[in-house]
Design a protein around this motif. Structure first.
Motif, PDB file in Angstrom:
ATOM      1  N   LEU A 233       1.037  -1.238   0.033  1.00 38.98           N
ATOM      2  CA  LEU A 233      -0.150   0.009  -0.086  1.00 38.98           C
ATOM      3  C   LEU A 233       0.788   1.157   0.132  1.00 38.98           C
ATOM      4  O   LEU A 233       1.811   1.227   0.735  1.00 38.98           O
ATOM      5  CB  LEU A 233      -0.950  -0.121   1.244  1.00 38.98           C
ATOM      6  CG  LEU A 233      -2.077  -0.811   1.164  1.00 38.98           C
ATOM      7  CD1 LEU A 233      -1.849  -2.237   0.651  1.00 38.98           C
ATOM      8  CD2 LEU A 233      -3.046  -0.873   2.295  1.00 38.98           C
ATOM      9  N   GLY A 264     -10.196  -0.574  -4.184  1.00 36.91           N
ATOM     10  CA  GLY A 264     -10.659  -1.231  -2.809  1.00 36.91           C
ATOM     11  C   GLY A 264     -12.019  -1.079  -2.467  1.00 36.91           C
ATOM     12  O   GLY A 264     -12.766  -1.826  -2.174  1.00 36.91           O
ATOM     13  N   LYS A 265     -12.470   0.153  -2.470  1.00 33.94           N
ATOM     14  CA  LYS A 265     -13.756   0.610  -2.154  1.00 33.94           C
ATOM     15  C   LYS A 265     -15.060   0.105  -2.786  1.00 33.94           C
ATOM     16  O   LYS A 265     -15.898  -0.403  -2.592  1.00 33.94           O
ATOM     17  CB  LYS A 265     -13.972   2.187  -2.093  1.00 33.94           C
ATOM     18  CG  LYS A 265     -12.952   2.867  -1.152  1.00 33.94           C
ATOM     19  CD  LYS A 265     -13.091   4.213  -0.800  1.00 33.94           C
ATOM     20  CE  LYS A 265     -12.058   4.387   0.165  1.00 33.94           C
ATOM     21  NZ  LYS A 265     -12.279   5.599   0.865  1.00 33.94           N
ATOM     22  N   TYR A 268     -15.757  -3.359  -2.063  1.00 29.58           N
ATOM     23  CA  TYR A 268     -16.453  -3.422  -0.761  1.00 29.58           C
ATOM     24  C   TYR A 268     -18.074  -2.844  -1.381  1.00 29.58           C
ATOM     25  O   TYR A 268     -18.974  -2.319  -0.398  1.00 29.58           O
ATOM     26  CB  TYR A 268     -15.799  -2.602   0.341  1.00 29.58           C
ATOM     27  CG  TYR A 268     -15.057  -3.179   1.161  1.00 29.58           C
ATOM     28  CD1 TYR A 268     -15.490  -4.174   2.039  1.00 29.58           C
ATOM     29  CD2 TYR A 268     -13.768  -3.261   0.842  1.00 29.58           C
ATOM     30  CE1 TYR A 268     -14.639  -5.098   2.748  1.00 29.58           C
ATOM     31  CE2 TYR A 268     -12.697  -4.141   1.363  1.00 29.58           C
ATOM     32  CZ  TYR A 268     -13.208  -5.239   2.272  1.00 29.58           C
ATOM     33  OH  TYR A 268     -12.420  -5.588   2.959  1.00 29.58           O
ATOM     34  N   ILE A 270     -19.034  -0.069  -2.654  1.00 30.36           N
ATOM     35  CA  ILE A 270     -19.227   1.407  -2.816  1.00 30.36           C
ATOM     36  C   ILE A 270     -18.895   1.735  -4.473  1.00 30.36           C
ATOM     37  O   ILE A 270     -17.891   1.685  -4.990  1.00 30.36           O
ATOM     38  CB  ILE A 270     -18.248   2.156  -1.879  1.00 30.36           C
ATOM     39  CG1 ILE A 270     -17.990   1.693  -0.688  1.00 30.36           C
ATOM     40  CG2 ILE A 270     -18.515   3.782  -1.972  1.00 30.36           C
ATOM     41  CD1 ILE A 270     -18.836   2.375   0.413  1.00 30.36           C
ATOM     42  N   ARG A 276     -11.158  10.387  -1.169  1.00 29.66           N
ATOM     43  CA  ARG A 276     -10.220   9.377  -0.472  1.00 29.66           C
ATOM     44  C   ARG A 276      -9.993  10.115   1.059  1.00 29.66           C
ATOM     45  O   ARG A 276      -9.823  11.287   0.994  1.00 29.66           O
ATOM     46  CB  ARG A 276      -9.050   9.539  -1.257  1.00 29.66           C
ATOM     47  CG  ARG A 276      -7.897   8.779  -0.727  1.00 29.66           C
ATOM     48  CD  ARG A 276      -6.526   8.971  -1.688  1.00 29.66           C
ATOM     49  NE  ARG A 276      -5.363   8.650  -1.002  1.00 29.66           N
ATOM     50  CZ  ARG A 276      -4.482   9.519  -1.340  1.00 29.66           C
ATOM     51  NH1 ARG A 276      -4.537  10.471  -1.950  1.00 29.66           N
ATOM     52  NH2 ARG A 276      -3.326   9.351  -0.373  1.00 29.66           N
ATOM     53  N   GLU A 280      -5.422   7.629   3.451  1.00 33.29           N
ATOM     54  CA  GLU A 280      -5.263   6.368   3.318  1.00 33.29           C
ATOM     55  C   GLU A 280      -4.490   6.245   2.002  1.00 33.29           C
ATOM     56  O   GLU A 280      -4.300   7.195   1.302  1.00 33.29           O
ATOM     57  CB  GLU A 280      -6.717   5.727   2.939  1.00 33.29           C
ATOM     58  CG  GLU A 280      -7.414   6.225   1.593  1.00 33.29           C
ATOM     59  CD  GLU A 280      -8.851   5.437   1.717  1.00 33.29           C
ATOM     60  OE1 GLU A 280      -9.101   4.575   1.918  1.00 33.29           O
ATOM     61  OE2 GLU A 280      -9.808   6.377   1.314  1.00 33.29           O
ATOM     62  N   PRO A 281      -4.038   4.930   1.896  1.00 35.52           N
ATOM     63  CA  PRO A 281      -3.080   4.641   0.561  1.00 35.52           C
ATOM     64  C   PRO A 281      -3.737   5.197  -0.613  1.00 35.52           C
ATOM     65  O   PRO A 281      -4.974   5.002  -0.990  1.00 35.52           O
ATOM     66  CB  PRO A 281      -2.634   3.276   0.440  1.00 35.52           C
ATOM     67  CG  PRO A 281      -3.087   2.887   2.063  1.00 35.52           C
ATOM     68  CD  PRO A 281      -4.069   3.583   2.452  1.00 35.52           C
ATOM     69  N   PHE A 284      -2.900   0.479  -4.212  1.00 32.77           N
ATOM     70  CA  PHE A 284      -2.526  -0.759  -3.921  1.00 32.77           C
ATOM     71  C   PHE A 284      -1.623  -1.344  -5.020  1.00 32.77           C
ATOM     72  O   PHE A 284      -2.226  -1.538  -6.224  1.00 32.77           O
ATOM     73  CB  PHE A 284      -3.608  -1.922  -3.799  1.00 32.77           C
ATOM     74  CG  PHE A 284      -4.680  -1.394  -3.026  1.00 32.77           C
ATOM     75  CD1 PHE A 284      -5.047  -1.996  -1.731  1.00 32.77           C
ATOM     76  CD2 PHE A 284      -5.707  -0.384  -3.504  1.00 32.77           C
ATOM     77  CE1 PHE A 284      -6.169  -1.479  -1.119  1.00 32.77           C
ATOM     78  CE2 PHE A 284      -6.738   0.027  -2.689  1.00 32.77           C
ATOM     79  CZ  PHE A 284      -7.026  -0.653  -1.487  1.00 32.77           C
ATOM     80  N   ALA A 331     -10.259 -10.256   4.230  1.00 31.20           N
ATOM     81  CA  ALA A 331     -11.175  -9.451   3.212  1.00 31.20           C
ATOM     82  C   ALA A 331     -11.419 -10.531   2.044  1.00 31.20           C
ATOM     83  O   ALA A 331     -10.652 -10.295   1.192  1.00 31.20           O
ATOM     84  CB  ALA A 331     -10.526  -8.206   2.777  1.00 31.20           C
ATOM     85  N   GLN A 333     -13.030 -10.608  -0.327  1.00 28.06           N
ATOM     86  CA  GLN A 333     -13.355  -9.598  -1.724  1.00 28.06           C
ATOM     87  C   GLN A 333     -11.973  -9.738  -2.501  1.00 28.06           C
ATOM     88  O   GLN A 333     -12.114  -9.884  -3.637  1.00 28.06           O
ATOM     89  CB  GLN A 333     -13.662  -8.221  -1.337  1.00 28.06           C
ATOM     90  CG  GLN A 333     -14.872  -7.859  -0.823  1.00 28.06           C
ATOM     91  CD  GLN A 333     -14.958  -8.232   0.757  1.00 28.06           C
ATOM     92  OE1 GLN A 333     -14.168  -8.768   1.526  1.00 28.06           O
ATOM     93  NE2 GLN A 333     -15.860  -7.641   1.435  1.00 28.06           N
ATOM     94  N   PHE A 334     -10.846  -9.913  -1.839  1.00 24.63           N
ATOM     95  CA  PHE A 334      -9.603  -9.700  -2.597  1.00 24.63           C
ATOM     96  C   PHE A 334      -9.296 -11.055  -3.474  1.00 24.63           C
ATOM     97  O   PHE A 334      -8.361 -11.135  -3.949  1.00 24.63           O
ATOM     98  CB  PHE A 334      -8.584  -9.238  -1.715  1.00 24.63           C
ATOM     99  CG  PHE A 334      -8.557  -7.708  -1.447  1.00 24.63           C
ATOM    100  CD1 PHE A 334      -7.612  -6.998  -2.383  1.00 24.63           C
ATOM    101  CD2 PHE A 334      -9.221  -7.263  -0.675  1.00 24.63           C
ATOM    102  CE1 PHE A 334      -7.514  -5.713  -2.261  1.00 24.63           C
ATOM    103  CE2 PHE A 334      -9.160  -5.876  -0.481  1.00 24.63           C
ATOM    104  CZ  PHE A 334      -8.490  -5.087  -1.085  1.00 24.63           C
TER     105      PHE A 334
ATOM    106  N   ILE B  17     -10.153   2.356   3.586  1.00 21.47           N
ATOM    107  CA  ILE B  17     -10.187   0.836   3.379  1.00 21.47           C
ATOM    108  C   ILE B  17      -9.980   0.309   4.667  1.00 21.47           C
ATOM    109  O   ILE B  17     -10.811  -0.907   5.016  1.00 21.47           O
ATOM    110  CB  ILE B  17      -8.978   0.659   2.254  1.00 21.47           C
ATOM    111  CG1 ILE B  17      -9.190  -0.985   1.845  1.00 21.47           C
ATOM    112  CG2 ILE B  17      -7.620   0.622   2.799  1.00 21.47           C
ATOM    113  CD1 ILE B  17     -10.401  -1.194   0.822  1.00 21.47           C
ATOM    114  N   LEU B  20     -13.360  -0.136   6.144  1.00 20.73           N
ATOM    115  CA  LEU B  20     -14.308  -1.082   5.201  1.00 20.73           C
ATOM    116  C   LEU B  20     -14.031  -2.414   5.457  1.00 20.73           C
ATOM    117  O   LEU B  20     -14.766  -3.228   5.656  1.00 20.73           O
ATOM    118  CB  LEU B  20     -14.087  -0.845   3.767  1.00 20.73           C
ATOM    119  CG  LEU B  20     -14.669   0.743   3.191  1.00 20.73           C
ATOM    120  CD1 LEU B  20     -14.360   0.679   1.836  1.00 20.73           C
ATOM    121  CD2 LEU B  20     -16.162   0.606   3.575  1.00 20.73           C
ATOM    122  N   MET B  53      -3.697   5.398   8.129  1.00 25.06           N
ATOM    123  CA  MET B  53      -5.242   5.571   8.283  1.00 25.06           C
ATOM    124  C   MET B  53      -5.594   5.265   9.948  1.00 25.06           C
ATOM    125  O   MET B  53      -5.030   4.577  10.736  1.00 25.06           O
ATOM    126  CB  MET B  53      -5.906   4.300   7.656  1.00 25.06           C
ATOM    127  CG  MET B  53      -5.731   4.424   6.206  1.00 25.06           C
ATOM    128  SD  MET B  53      -6.351   3.076   5.415  1.00 25.06           S
ATOM    129  CE  MET B  53      -4.919   1.869   5.421  1.00 25.06           C
TER     130      MET B  53
END
Ligand code: FAD
Lengths: 484, 128
Positions: A233, A264-265, A268, A270, A276, A280-281, A284, A331, A333-334, B17, B20, B53
Motif C-alpha cells: 500500500l 478497494g472501495k 466493498y 461502494i 479519498r 489512506e493509501p 494498492f 477481506a 473480496q480480494f 479501506i 471498510l 489510516m
C-alpha cells in the motif's frame, strides 16, 4: 416468411440455426458496455470452423457486405460494433485448441479459444505452462487480446500480447489464405516470427481491418512452482511509480500492478467512491513473484524488501508488503486477485452496466505527470479516479488506464463519459502516450498525430489486403471514401 | 435490535479501506450470539490506527458506529502497521504483537480485550 437479403446471401454458409436476424439478437450485438454509438448488424453468423469462415468471407467479398469479427465483445472500444452494418461473425464456437506443443512451448488455437479454456486445458493435461492473462473475464478470447496487442500478467517480462504471437493463418477478403511466421515456410510448430520479413504486424492492432485470422500460434511460458502475490500500500502515486520503476528493472518479478484507491472501495460495494481519506493509501500495488525453488523465491522477496526499505529511507510513505493470502482471510473480496483469469465483477456487474476506459501505453518516465492530469480531468467529470498502471517489457514502457463505470441508461452520464474520454485522450497524446484498442472517436483524435507517411502507408496496405473494404470498416480512417 | 442497524458507518463512501475491512469483519461477527451479548455490555470509543489510516469505533451497548479518523473521548487506542493489525484480526495474540513492538496500545487495556472478539475473523467452525 420470405428470407431477407442477408438470409439469402449467407444461407449456404452456416446451418439455419446459426444465421440470426431476429431483432433481439441484432440489438444485443449492436452495443457493448462502453459509450460507443450503437450500430446494428444486418445479420449475425455463428461461425464454427475455417470452412464456414472462408465461405462467409467469399460471399461478403462478392456482395460487399462488411464483416465484423467478434468473440466476447469485451474489448472496451466498441470494436465489434458495426459502423456500416453488415455481418457480425460470432467466433465463440470456432474454438478448438489445435495443438499444445509442450517442448517448444507453443499453442495453436482458433479465434474463440478463451483464457479460461486454455488455462483449464493446461491444468487438465498437468502441463507446467501458462499464457499471459489479462484482467478481462475468463470467457474472453486469447486471439482477440493478442491481435489487439493487449497485455497480461506476464507483460512485464515478455511485452504486449501481440509479441507473443509466433504465427498466423489469415483469410484475406481477396479469397487468399496467408501464413505468417515460421509457418510460412514449413509445417513444424510455428516457433517464431523471425527470421522472415515479419508480416504478423499487418494484423496486430489493425482491429480486424486487414483480414480474418483463423489460426494463431502463440507462445506459452513455464509456470514456476513457487509463487507469491503481495500487495504494497503506497500513500501517493509518486511512491507507486517510483516503486514500479525500481522493481521493473530487477528482471525478477512477473507482474507489478498499481490499482488506485477506488478499486478497494468498489470491491466493498461502494459504487461511486469520490473522496479519498487523505490518510489512506492512494494505490494498492500488487507484486507477483514466481521461482523454481524456495531459495530463489526468497532472494526475490529480499530484493523487494530491500527496495522498499531504500524507498522508505528516502522519505517515501508505503506499508510493508501484505501477503495476498493474509488479505483474503480478512477481506475475502480480494480473492478476485488470487487466480487469473478472474472476473472483476465490481467493474462489470453493477446496476448501470457501463464500463469504459482510456487505455494507453507510454513511457514510464511520464507516468506521474499523466496520472496527475488524468485524475484532475476525471474529478471534473465526477468519476472516481480509477487508474490501473503496470510496467511492461522490463520497464521500457507501461500501461496507464483511466477507467469509468457508469450507467448506460443515463444519457447524461454517457455524454459525460464521451467528453471525459475525449479530454483524457487529448491529454495522453500531449503527454506522449498512445491509446490502444481505440474506439472510432479516439482514433479520430489519434490520426492527426500520426506521421502522414505512416497513415498513407496504412491506407495503401489496407487497399492491398482488403480491396473490397469489407473487413471491419470504419476503423483507423482507412476506408478510401474517408477523408485523409 | 434490527441486525441492519447494529453496525453503522458514518459516510461509507468516504470511509477508508481500513474502516471498510474492519466493518466487514465486525458485520460477520455481529451475526454471532456470543459477540452480540458482549456488544450489549460495551460503552465507549476505541481508536485504531494502521499505518497512516485511523478510524474510531464507538459502542453504545447496542450498536457499533465507525467513523473515519480519531475522535475525542477515546477509552483506548491501538496503533500498528496494517500487516500487524491484520495478524491480530487473524488471531495473533495481543501480547505477542505488543512485545514484538509491532503494535502499541494506550488507554484502558481491559476495554481493548473486550472488543477483541469483534474484530477477529471468525473461524469457519466457530458457533454462531
Ligand atoms: C473488466 C475487464 C478487464 C480487462 N482487462 C484487460 C487487460 O488487463 N488487458 C487487456 O489487454 N485487455 C483487457 N480487457 C479488454 C478485453 O477484454 C480483452 O482484450 C479481451 O481479450 C478481448 O476479448 P474478446 O473476446 O472480448 O474480444 P472481442 O471484443 O470480441 O473482439 C475484439 C476485436 O478483436 C478483433 N478480432 C477478434 N477476432 C479476430 C479475428 N479472428 N480476426 C481478426 N480480428 C479479430 C476484432 O477487431 C474484434 O472486433 C479487459 C476488459 C474488461 C471488461
Amino acid at each position: 416468411m420470405t428470407p431477407n437479403r442477408y438470409e439469402r446471401l449467407f444461407g449456404d454458409v452456416v446451418p439455419e440455426q446459426r444465421l440470426v436476424t431476429d431483432e433481439a439478437t441484432l440489438s444485443r450485438f449492436s452495443r457493448d458496455t462502453t459509450e460507443a454509438e450503437p450500430g446494428r448488424p444486418d445479420v449475425v453468423l455463428f461461425i464454427e470452423n475455417a470452412a464456414e469462415a472462408e465461405a462467409a468471407v467469399r460471399v461478403a467479398a462478392e456482395h460487399r457486405v462488411p464483416l465484423i469479427p467478434r468473440i466476447a465483445g469485451t474489448n472496451l472500444g466498441g470494436l465489434s460494433i458495426p459502423v456500416r452494418g453488415g455481418a457480425i461473425l460470432d467466433l465463440t464456437g470456432f474454438n478448438r485448441i489445435i495443438d499444445i506443443n509442450e517442448i517448444d512451448m507453443i499453442a495453436v488455437i482458433e479465434p474463440g479459444v478463451t483464457f479460461g479454456q486454455l488455462v483449464a486445458e493446461l491444468k487438465r493435461r498437468q502441463l507446467p505452462l501458462t499464457i499471459g492473462i489479462p484482467l478481462s473475464p475468463p470467457h474472453t478470447s486469447i486471439m482477440a487480446n493478442c491481435l489487439l496487442d493487449g497485455l497480461g500478467n506476464l507483460s512485464l517480462l515478455y511485452g504486449t500480447m501481440g509479441e507473443w504471437i509466433t504465427g498466423l493463418e489469415v483469410l484475406l477478403s481477396t479469397g487468399q489464405t496467408i501464413r505468417t511466421g515460421a509457418w510460412a515456410v514449413s509445417d513444424v510448430p510455428p516457433f517464431a516470427r523471425a527470421p522472415l520479413p515479419d508480416l504478423t504486424g499487418l494484423f496486430v492492432s489493425w482491429q480486424g481491418t486487414t483480414g480474418l485470422v483463423t489460426k494463431m500460434a502463440v507462445e506459452l511460458k513455464p509456470k514456476l512452482a513457487f509463487r507469491r502475490r503481495l500487495f504494497v500500500l503506497t500513500y501517493n502515486r509518486r511512491t507507486t511509480y517510483d516503486l514500479m520503476r525500481r522493481l521493473a528493472r530487477q528482471r525478477m518479478f512477473d507482474d507489478i500492478g498499481g490499482l488506485s484507491w477506488p478499486t478497494g472501495k468498489m470491491m466493498y460495494g461502494i459504487e461511486r467512491p469520490l473522496e479519498r481519506d487523505p490518510d489512506e493509501p492512494e494505490f494498492f500495488t500488487y507484486i507477483d513473484l514466481s521461482a523454481n525453488s524456495e531459495a530463489e523465491l526468497s532472494i526475490k522477496l529480499d530484493t523487494m524488501t530491500r527496495i522498499i526499505a531504500e524507498q522508505r529511507s528516502n522519505g517515501a510513505e508505503l506499508e510493508d508488503p501484505l501477503d495476498l493470502d493474509t488479505i483474503v482471510k480478512v477481506a475475502p473480496q480480494f480473492e478476485k486477485f488470487a487466480e487469473f483469469p478472474t472476473d472483476l465483477e465490481f467493474l462489470t456487474q453493477h446496476p448501470g452496466g457501463g464500463l469504459s476506459w482510456v487505455g494507453t501505453y507510454g513511457p514510464m518516465s511520464r507516468f506521474d505527470r499523466a496520472a496527475d492530469l488524468g485524475i484532475e480531468i476525471m474529478a471534473r467529470y465526477r468519476f472516481p479516479p480509477l487508474i490501473v498502471s503496470r510496467p511492461m517489457k522490463g520497464g521500457h514502457f507501461g500501461v496507464l488506464r483511466f477507467i469509468e463505470t457508469f450507467s448506460r441508461d443515463d444519457d447524461k452520464e454517457v455524454e459525460a463519459v464521451r467528453r471525459c474520454n475525449a479530454e483524457l485522450t487529448t491529454m495522453v497524446l500531449e503527454q506522449g502516450f498512445i491509446p490502444y484498442k481505440t474506439p472510432v472517436r479516439t482514433t479520430a483524435q489519434v490520426i492527426p498525430h500520426l506521421w502522414p507517411g505512416t497513415h498513407q502507408l496504412m491506407r495503401r496496405l489496407k487497399e492491398v489486403l482488403d480491396p473490397y473494404q469489407i473487413m471491419n470498416p470504419g476503423r483507423w480512417g482507412l476506408d478510401t471514401e474517408e477523408e485523409l | 435490535m434490527d441486525p441492519a442497524n447494529r453496525l453503522k458507518i458514518v459516510e461509507p463512501e468516504r470511509m477508508s479501506i481500513l474502516g471498510l475491512m474492519l466493518s466487514s469483519i465486525i458485520r460477520s461477527n455481529l451475526d454471532r450470539e456470543t459477540v452480540l451479548k458482549r456488544v450489549a455490555r460495551l460503552d465507549g470509543k476505541v481508536g485504531v490506527t494502521a499505518g497512516k489510516m485511523s478510524i474510531t469505533m464507538a459502542f453504545d451497548r447496542s450498536s457499533v458506529t465507525l467513523t473515519r479518523g480519531l475522535t475525542s473521548g477515546l477509552r483506548a487506542r491501538v496503533n500498528g502497521s496494517l500487516d500487524s493489525l491484520l495478524q491480530v484480526s487473524l488471531g495473533k495474540s495481543l501480547l505477542n504483537v505488543y512485545f514484538s513492538k509491532a503494535v502499541s496500545f494506550s488507554g484502558n487495556p481491559l476495554f481493548l480485550i473486550k472488543i477483541l472478539p469483534l474484530i477477529r475473523v471468525p473461524a469457519a467452525t466457530e458457533p454462531r
